[in-house]
Design an enzyme around this catalytic site. Structure first.
Site, short mmCIF file in Angstrom:
data_model
loop_
_atom_site.label_atom_id
_atom_site.label_comp_id
_atom_site.label_asym_id
_atom_site.label_seq_id
_atom_site.Cartn_x
_atom_site.Cartn_y
_atom_site.Cartn_z
N ASP A 28 18.21 96.05 -5.12
CA ASP A 28 18.44 97.74 -5.33
C ASP A 28 18.69 97.92 -3.71
O ASP A 28 19.02 97.57 -3.25
CB ASP A 28 16.59 98.62 -4.97
N LEU A 36 15.97 85.64 7.76
CA LEU A 36 17.17 84.96 6.65
C LEU A 36 15.85 83.98 5.73
O LEU A 36 16.24 83.79 5.28
CB LEU A 36 18.06 84.11 7.38
N GLU A 69 22.91 97.95 -6.50
CA GLU A 69 22.72 98.79 -6.74
C GLU A 69 24.17 100.00 -5.75
O GLU A 69 22.87 99.46 -4.61
CB GLU A 69 21.98 99.45 -6.89
#
Length: 705
Positions: A360, A338, A415
């Site tokens: 993406d 993270l 996306e």
């Protein structure tokens, strides 16, 4: 998928009691806004409640243990290698599986064990190297470095730091080298960021293919030659692909090896900063194609096996591998993963001045099945339950929270092919926090029509449904084609329309052939109706605006490492003897008109007509009347169109105009008057001549006064 589409209603059952719903709303008062926009989500209110609690718990843990997400996301300030004020060097890495960590490089004649790191808690290692007696730079700018890892099995591994800011590959070398990037005069930004665009018109770009020459183009080339074209075309945003360093050029930038390094094949980090700064001076915002869904399997010059184990940054075993992409999958629940990923987001915002991201592979992140073999039907149960990777979803929420907290005007785009509900709602309302999602069904629809149907069999209702079928209050980026359709193995719209004749019949000195005529007219119509009806933003892949005549294929063994198809031939639009200029002109004027009239930021269009026999689609948006005649042969005189307001209308964009390669069948001096004659449930109507295969935009000029 629009809430009104009806699919969820068939499947969603009342699985949420009134008590559970009340508890969810008590924890998340703003969840009511999401449930009001889509009542079919009420049965899943406890799911949204749990997701929000996980996000808040993680955010609070970061606050308690790291001093807040602001500090947590600055990992690049301590991890990696840093020159200290006293001339010394501070180095830090996370390598929990290592038995020993060392720094080596040019500066110590590659002695692998001369500078050992000290082991800290939680798998961290640090090293301080004091300055030379004369306080000169210990590791000069441009020096080569390596982290040396002694694994638990005793193996000695030479690695590139995951936090490396610059890596290069010399000559025919297979692997990249880590270069210490510490210039004496770093680039200083001269221009402020542009205001957040009212309506996004995105030019999807790849620096390396931006030249017509068969070579890798540079940041400098893009800055000097492509940015002015983008500005002239009326785009207000650039989405840069393949910037994060990737060892394999043909991966299109989707197999990242160094997450903090700007790709050196195009130039230096300072030259990328100049590109972004120059775009800002033109009023153009710049997005980065952000790949946090997976990483390259490379270990010599990538993250994989960094500390000698496969589970350093990634899941252990099969869970850590993407079978279709042949890549590694991040362990999003890991604290240091993270830190790494959130710091990576901040790095590109702060160091390079990017204005947002297109994330993406979000579908792969959202589900344990990664979308492989899934045919998302719209059943809401597909988006909840054990198949959802809630660690990844929590990371997505943290990422969006960080971006919008640091820079409220920044924009994030998802996306996602699955249609996950609420992905583009605010986090406080139960959403994922994205600003936009890509309308990925639209390009598939156009390709399907061109591949499988004759023009006279196109279904107007189905076209309208595809273009308008989006979730209520979740903004979409519409596109007729992106880089996916340009790649070898597929075809761009221009290629589907005109194919081999593009090589022989695009000269203005020769008469129109039926194929070229049809291709040029439909190319304009498809792009305009997608732009005007398909979403709240619009995207185009570089070169497709003028119907680029070739597919895109990067150098690889299968094509003898050729760069012939890894280029964009912009010079074709500059040749007055070629018809590519017509498509380029239309794309420019379409964007410039949107800039004046703002239909992308207007409410969704009201479609007044989708006539199957006549092949007419008409709708109103932003005070404009859009008309499309898709019929291959029929033109219509005095065709009646419904309108919501009376007044005098003028043609403001006509795909049949001479400058767009049309047949000049319309007189732009004509005034069209709407009268109180009801038509298609509209109180007013007007009569218009609509030639075949023509798109028109009419504006009520009375409203301008």
């Amino acid at each position: 998928m629009a809430a009104s589409a009806g699919h969820p209603a068939r499947e969603a059952r009342s699985e949420c009691s009134e008590e559970a719903l009340a508890a969810a709303l008590a924890d998340m008062p703003e969840l009511a806004r999401l449930l009001e926009a889509d009542p079919y989500l009420k049965p899943f209110a406890p799911e949204f409640q749990r997701r929000y609690k996980r996000f808040n718990q993680t955010l609070n843990n970061i606050g308690e243990n790291e001093g807040g997400i602001d500090k947590f996301s600055r990992g690049y300030e301590s991890f990696g290698v840093h020159r200290c004020a006293d001339g010394g060097l501070y180095c830090k890495e996370w390598a929990p599986g290592a038995e020993g960590v060392f720094l080596t490089g040019d500066f110590n004649d590659w002695n692998p064990f001369a500078y050992p790191y000290k082991k800290l808690d939680f798998g961290k290692w640090e090293l301080y190297i004091p300055p030379k007696q004369n306080r000169s730079v210990l590791v000069p700018h441009g020096s080569k470095l390596k982290v040396v890892i002694r694994s638990k099995s005793g193996e000695i591994l030479y690695r590139i730091s995951p936090w490396a800011k610059y890596v290069t590959r010399d000559g025919d070398n297979v692997n990249y080298d880590w270069i210490h990037w510490d210039p004496e005069h770093p680039y200083k930004f001269k221009h402020s960021k542009p205001k957040k665009p009212r309506g996004l018109r995105i030019y999807e770009s790849h620096v390396g293919i931006s030249s017509y020459e068969g070579k890798i183009a540079s940041y400098k080339h893009f800055t000097c030659n492509i940015l002015p074209r983008i500005k002239d075309l009326g785009y207000n945003c650039i989405q840069l692909m393949a910037i994060m360093e990737h060892a394999y050029y043909a991966s299109f930038g989707y197999q990242i090896t160094s997450f903090f390094a700007a790709s050196s094949r195009y130039g230096t980090p300072e030259e990328l900063k100049e590109l972004v700064d120059t775009a800002h001076s033109m009023g153009i915002t710049v997005f980065l194609d952000m790949v946090h869904s997976h990483a390259s399997k490379n270990s010599e010059d990538g993250l994989n096996m960094f500390d000698g184990t496969e589970s350093c940054y990634f899941h252990y075993g099969p869970k850590g591998n993407h079978n279709l992409w042949d890549s590694r999958l991040f362990a999003y629940s890991s604290w240091e993963v993270l830190r790494f990923l959130l710091s990576n987001i901040r790095w590109w915002l702060e160091e390079y001045g990017f204005d947002g991201f297109r994330f993406d592979g979000v579908t792969s992140m959202l589900y344990h099945h990664h979308g492989i073999g899934q045919n998302f039907s719209g059943d809401y149960h597909e988006y909840f339950g054990l198949q959802v990777d809630e660690d990844a979803l929590t990371y997505i929420m943290l990422a969006n929270h960080l971006v919008h907290t640091l820079y409220p005007d920044s924009i994030t785009i998802a996306e996602d092919v699955s249609g996950m509900p609420a992905l583009c709602f605010p986090i406080s309302q139960g959403g994922g926090g994205f600003d936009y999602r890509l309308a990925m069904a639209i390009p598939d629809k156009w390709i399907q029509l061109l591949k499988e149907y004759k023009d006279e069999d196109w279904d107007m209702g189905n076209i309208v449904y595809t273009l308008t079928n989006r979730r209520c209050l979740e903004k979409c980026i519409a596109y007729a084609e992106s880089h996916d359709q340009a790649l070898v193995g597929d075809k761009s719209l221009a290629f589907w329309l005109m194919d081999a004749e593009m090589y022989t019949n695009m000269s203005v000195l020769t008469p129109f052939t039926p194929v070229i005529d049809r291709g040029i007219q439909l190319h304009k119509m498809i792009r305009l109706i997608t732009h005007a009806l398909g979403g709240e933003g619009y995207l185009n892949f570089m070169g497709n605006e003028f119907g680029h005549p070739e597919w895109l294929d990067f150098p690889r063994k299968g094509n003898n490492e050729s760069y012939h198809y890894a280029r964009r031939q912009f010079h074709l639009t500059d040749d007055d003897l070629l018809r590519y200029k017509f498509l380029n002109n239309f794309d420019r004027d379409m964007n410039k008109l949107e800039e004046r009239c703002h239909w992308l930021s207007a409410p969704q269009a009201h479609v007044s007509e989708e006539h199957e026999t006549n092949k007419i689609i008409a709708f109103e948006r932003a005070g404009l009347l859009f008309v499309f005649n898709f019929h291959p042969s029929n033109s219509y005189t005095d065709y009646r169109l419904g309108t919501t307001v009376p007044g005098k209308y003028k043609i403001v964009l006509d795909s049949d105009a001479a400058e767009y390669g049309g047949h000049q069948r319309l007189d732009h001096n004509t005034d069209f008057f709407s009268k109180p004659f009801e038509h298609n449930n509209h109180p007013y109507s007007l009569l218009v001549y609509i030639p075949n295969r023509v798109a028109l935009i009419l504006q009520n000029v009375d409203l301008l006064n």
